[in-house]
Design a protein around this motif. Structure first.
Motif, PDB file in Angstrom:
ATOM      1  N   GLU A 143     -12.461   1.766  13.637  1.00 29.62           N
ATOM      2  CA  GLU A 143     -11.787   2.909  13.011  1.00 29.62           C
ATOM      3  C   GLU A 143     -10.408   2.474  12.537  1.00 29.62           C
ATOM      4  O   GLU A 143      -9.581   1.995  13.324  1.00 29.62           O
ATOM      5  N   VAL A 144     -10.169   2.612  11.249  1.00 21.81           N
ATOM      6  CA  VAL A 144      -8.871   2.244  10.678  1.00 21.81           C
ATOM      7  C   VAL A 144      -7.854   3.326  11.007  1.00 21.81           C
ATOM      8  O   VAL A 144      -8.055   4.500  10.691  1.00 21.81           O
ATOM      9  N   ALA A 145      -6.759   2.930  11.661  1.00 22.90           N
ATOM     10  CA  ALA A 145      -5.710   3.882  12.015  1.00 22.90           C
ATOM     11  C   ALA A 145      -4.687   4.030  10.895  1.00 22.90           C
ATOM     12  O   ALA A 145      -4.159   5.119  10.653  1.00 22.90           O
ATOM     13  N   MET A 146      -4.415   2.918  10.192  1.00 18.86           N
ATOM     14  CA  MET A 146      -3.395   2.958   9.143  1.00 18.86           C
ATOM     15  C   MET A 146      -3.573   1.747   8.238  1.00 18.86           C
ATOM     16  O   MET A 146      -3.989   0.675   8.684  1.00 18.86           O
ATOM     17  N   ALA A 147      -3.276   1.913   6.967  1.00 15.97           N
ATOM     18  CA  ALA A 147      -3.269   0.804   6.018  1.00 15.97           C
ATOM     19  C   ALA A 147      -2.213   1.101   4.964  1.00 15.97           C
ATOM     20  O   ALA A 147      -2.013   2.256   4.586  1.00 15.97           O
ATOM     21  N   ALA A 148      -1.539   0.056   4.479  1.00 17.80           N
ATOM     22  CA  ALA A 148      -0.459   0.270   3.504  1.00 17.80           C
ATOM     23  C   ALA A 148      -0.089  -1.049   2.857  1.00 17.80           C
ATOM     24  O   ALA A 148      -0.588  -2.127   3.235  1.00 17.80           O
ATOM     25  N   PHE A 149       0.798  -0.956   1.884  1.00 18.78           N
ATOM     26  CA  PHE A 149       1.409  -2.115   1.239  1.00 18.78           C
ATOM     27  C   PHE A 149       2.885  -2.078   1.571  1.00 18.78           C
ATOM     28  O   PHE A 149       3.545  -1.048   1.394  1.00 18.78           O
ATOM     29  N   SER A 150       3.439  -3.182   2.081  1.00 21.27           N
ATOM     30  CA  SER A 150       4.833  -3.209   2.509  1.00 21.27           C
ATOM     31  C   SER A 150       5.560  -4.405   1.918  1.00 21.27           C
ATOM     32  O   SER A 150       4.957  -5.453   1.660  1.00 21.27           O
ATOM     33  N   VAL A 151       6.854  -4.224   1.727  1.00 21.79           N
ATOM     34  CA  VAL A 151       7.724  -5.311   1.285  1.00 21.79           C
ATOM     35  C   VAL A 151       8.787  -5.519   2.361  1.00 21.79           C
ATOM     36  O   VAL A 151       9.506  -4.577   2.728  1.00 21.79           O
ATOM     37  N   LYS A 152       8.873  -6.732   2.885  1.00 21.27           N
ATOM     38  CA  LYS A 152       9.840  -7.073   3.936  1.00 21.27           C
ATOM     39  C   LYS A 152      11.003  -7.860   3.322  1.00 21.27           C
ATOM     40  O   LYS A 152      10.799  -8.764   2.513  1.00 21.27           O
ATOM     41  N   LYS A 153      12.215  -7.505   3.720  1.00 23.03           N
ATOM     42  CA  LYS A 153      13.401  -8.181   3.207  1.00 23.03           C
ATOM     43  C   LYS A 153      13.477  -9.620   3.712  1.00 23.03           C
ATOM     44  O   LYS A 153      12.884  -9.957   4.749  1.00 23.03           O
ATOM     45  N   PRO A 154      14.206 -10.483   3.023  1.00 28.40           N
ATOM     46  CA  PRO A 154      14.394 -11.859   3.511  1.00 28.40           C
ATOM     47  C   PRO A 154      14.979 -11.850   4.921  1.00 28.40           C
ATOM     48  O   PRO A 154      15.880 -11.068   5.231  1.00 28.40           O
ATOM     49  N   GLY A 155      14.442 -12.706   5.777  1.00 30.10           N
ATOM     50  CA  GLY A 155      14.943 -12.815   7.139  1.00 30.10           C
ATOM     51  C   GLY A 155      14.444 -11.747   8.088  1.00 30.10           C
ATOM     52  O   GLY A 155      14.894 -11.666   9.231  1.00 30.10           O
ATOM     53  N   PHE A 156      13.502 -10.923   7.665  1.00 33.98           N
ATOM     54  CA  PHE A 156      12.939  -9.888   8.529  1.00 33.98           C
ATOM     55  C   PHE A 156      12.191 -10.533   9.706  1.00 33.98           C
ATOM     56  O   PHE A 156      11.472 -11.511   9.544  1.00 33.98           O
ATOM     57  N   THR A 157      12.375  -9.978  10.916  1.00 31.38           N
ATOM     58  CA  THR A 157      11.630 -10.445  12.094  1.00 31.38           C
ATOM     59  C   THR A 157      11.217  -9.241  12.939  1.00 31.38           C
ATOM     60  O   THR A 157      11.887  -8.199  12.943  1.00 31.38           O
ATOM     61  N   GLU A 158      10.112  -9.415  13.684  1.00 30.01           N
ATOM     62  CA  GLU A 158       9.633  -8.365  14.588  1.00 30.01           C
ATOM     63  C   GLU A 158       8.756  -9.004  15.646  1.00 30.01           C
ATOM     64  O   GLU A 158       8.118 -10.035  15.420  1.00 30.01           O
ATOM     65  N   GLU A 159       8.732  -8.379  16.824  1.00 28.97           N
ATOM     66  CA  GLU A 159       7.883  -8.870  17.924  1.00 28.97           C
ATOM     67  C   GLU A 159       7.185  -7.686  18.569  1.00 28.97           C
ATOM     68  O   GLU A 159       7.812  -6.671  18.871  1.00 28.97           O
ATOM     69  N   GLU A 160       5.850  -7.802  18.778  1.00 26.25           N
ATOM     70  CA  GLU A 160       5.062  -6.711  19.349  1.00 26.25           C
ATOM     71  C   GLU A 160       3.891  -7.256  20.143  1.00 26.25           C
ATOM     72  O   GLU A 160       3.500  -8.418  19.989  1.00 26.25           O
ATOM     73  N   THR A 161       3.332  -6.381  20.994  1.00 28.76           N
ATOM     74  CA  THR A 161       2.054  -6.636  21.659  1.00 28.76           C
ATOM     75  C   THR A 161       1.179  -5.415  21.397  1.00 28.76           C
ATOM     76  O   THR A 161       1.091  -4.496  22.225  1.00 28.76           O
ATOM     77  N   PRO A 162       0.507  -5.358  20.256  1.00 29.90           N
ATOM     78  CA  PRO A 162      -0.218  -4.149  19.863  1.00 29.90           C
ATOM     79  C   PRO A 162      -1.513  -3.963  20.649  1.00 29.90           C
ATOM     80  O   PRO A 162      -2.065  -4.923  21.208  1.00 29.90           O
TER      81      PRO A 162
ATOM     82  N   PRO B 151      -5.981 -10.183  17.087  1.00 35.90           N
ATOM     83  CA  PRO B 151      -6.598  -9.293  18.062  1.00 35.90           C
ATOM     84  C   PRO B 151      -5.554  -8.549  18.878  1.00 35.90           C
ATOM     85  O   PRO B 151      -4.376  -8.939  18.921  1.00 35.90           O
ATOM     86  N   PRO B 152      -5.952  -7.474  19.530  1.00 32.40           N
ATOM     87  CA  PRO B 152      -5.002  -6.714  20.357  1.00 32.40           C
ATOM     88  C   PRO B 152      -4.711  -7.413  21.676  1.00 32.40           C
ATOM     89  O   PRO B 152      -5.413  -8.338  22.083  1.00 32.40           O
ATOM     90  N   GLY B 153      -3.638  -6.971  22.308  1.00 32.27           N
ATOM     91  CA  GLY B 153      -3.332  -7.412  23.664  1.00 32.27           C
ATOM     92  C   GLY B 153      -2.589  -8.720  23.777  1.00 32.27           C
ATOM     93  O   GLY B 153      -2.392  -9.234  24.883  1.00 32.27           O
ATOM     94  N   ALA B 154      -2.176  -9.308  22.662  1.00 33.08           N
ATOM     95  CA  ALA B 154      -1.462 -10.581  22.696  1.00 33.08           C
ATOM     96  C   ALA B 154      -0.114 -10.425  21.998  1.00 33.08           C
ATOM     97  O   ALA B 154      -0.007  -9.737  20.988  1.00 33.08           O
ATOM     98  N   ASN B 155       0.902 -11.081  22.554  1.00 30.31           N
ATOM     99  CA  ASN B 155       2.242 -11.011  21.965  1.00 30.31           C
ATOM    100  C   ASN B 155       2.263 -11.702  20.609  1.00 30.31           C
ATOM    101  O   ASN B 155       1.713 -12.791  20.438  1.00 30.31           O
ATOM    102  N   GLN B 156       2.890 -11.040  19.634  1.00 29.51           N
ATOM    103  CA  GLN B 156       2.959 -11.560  18.272  1.00 29.51           C
ATOM    104  C   GLN B 156       4.382 -11.378  17.753  1.00 29.51           C
ATOM    105  O   GLN B 156       4.922 -10.283  17.795  1.00 29.51           O
ATOM    106  N   SER B 157       4.976 -12.465  17.278  1.00 29.55           N
ATOM    107  CA  SER B 157       6.258 -12.355  16.584  1.00 29.55           C
ATOM    108  C   SER B 157       6.055 -12.900  15.181  1.00 29.55           C
ATOM    109  O   SER B 157       5.319 -13.873  14.976  1.00 29.55           O
TER     110      SER B 157
END
Length: 290
Positions: free
Chosen positions: A19-38, A71-77
């Motif tokens: 089941e798709v929860a969300m889908a989109a097109f995004s533009v990230k600025k230079p130097g953008f960073t993020e870390e998650e464990t979805p 995949p889910p459950g793993a740390n991603q940066s």
């Protein structure tokens, strides 16, 4: 890939539910960073620019045309390069319990590069458009786009026999599937198949259904039907002879054909061997001008 492993994986993905929860097109600025464990799967398809991903102790570079599955459950940066922005299509989806384990056991790649990048991009666009629409076929169109993206991804995965050999339940069922293919003309019972897998018959049926997607007897009949189709297509053997070679009585083979194709075996052969309609039109057209 061994034919039995191919059968297992085809049946698995035939039952794949997501089941798709969300889908989109995004533009990230230079130097953008993020870390998650979805707690959901991520699909990324890079449109322009370059980015990076740290996942499971490895760094991956992302360039236009790269398709990522995380995949889910793993740390991603992850992030974009310092000197340029990054634009990408993405979606988040959740799948049935047990899918994560299989993805990990098969050691599916994080990144692939589809040769048909325009096609993959069009699928993301179709998914996003469908999510934003209010038509009653919305969920069907979203699911269709996701399945086509997954198919493009999986076709680029090198699923070697070694990836399957470490999965105990697949090893057990592999022996059973090989035996079935070699003995389709004979009587095949559940107890006999369970002994091959070294499992109690009741537990064997449960394991078989979980791996293959149907009961052992249903699978045997499907394989008999597939072999019967091949014989009808490639030989002139009569229907009674075909039925005998696949271990079925003539009337039962006819009933199976009716259930699965809506045709009798003889009618199936006739249609399969008929000249295609387009070719027939071309033949008739050439006769008119001769």
């Amino acid at each position: 890939m061994k034919p039995t492993y191919k059968t297992i994986i085809q049946n698995y993905f035939q039952r794949f539910q997501a089941e798709v929860a969300m889908a989109a097109f995004s533009v990230k600025k230079p130097g953008f960073t993020e870390e998650e464990t979805p707690d959901y799967y991520r699909l990324w398809f890079i449109h322009e620019g370059e980015g990076w991903l740290h996942f499971n102790g490895r760094r991956y570079e992302g360039k236009p045309g790269h398709l990522f599955l995380l995949p889910p459950g793993a740390n991603q940066s992850y992030g974009s390069m310092e000197e340029q922005s990054l634009s990408l299509y993405w979606c988040h989806f959740r799948s049935a319990i047990g899918d994560t384990q299989l993805f990990e056991l098969l050691q599916l790649p994080v990144r692939v590069e589809p040769p048909e990048s325009d096609y993959v991009e069009s699928l993301f666009v179709a998914m996003i458009d469908a999510l934003r629409s209010d038509v009653f076929t919305r969920k069907l169109r979203v699911r269709a786009a996701l399945l086509n993206i997954m198919a493009s991804y999986l076709e680029l995965c090198d699923l070697s026999d070694e990836a399957f050999s470490g999965i105990e339940s697949l090893d057990k069922i592999d022996r059973v599937l090989e035996y079935i293919d070699l003995h389709l003309s004979e009587n095949i019972g559940v107890n006999e198949l369970a002994r091959l897998a070294y499992l109690h018959p009741n537990y064997f049926i449960s394991v078989f259904k979980n791996v293959v997607g149907c009961s052992p007897i249903q699978y045997v009949n499907l394989r008999r039907l597939e072999l019967a189709k091949q014989l009808l297509e490639s030989t002139d053997e009569n229907v009674s002879g075909v039925a005998k070679r696949v271990g079925l009585q003539n009337h039962y083979l006819s009933r199976l054909f009716k259930q699965h194709t809506g045709l009798s075996p003889s009618r199936y052969r006739q249609i399969y061997r008929a000249v295609p309609a387009r070719a027939q039109l071309e033949i008739e057209g050439s006769e008119l001008h001769s």
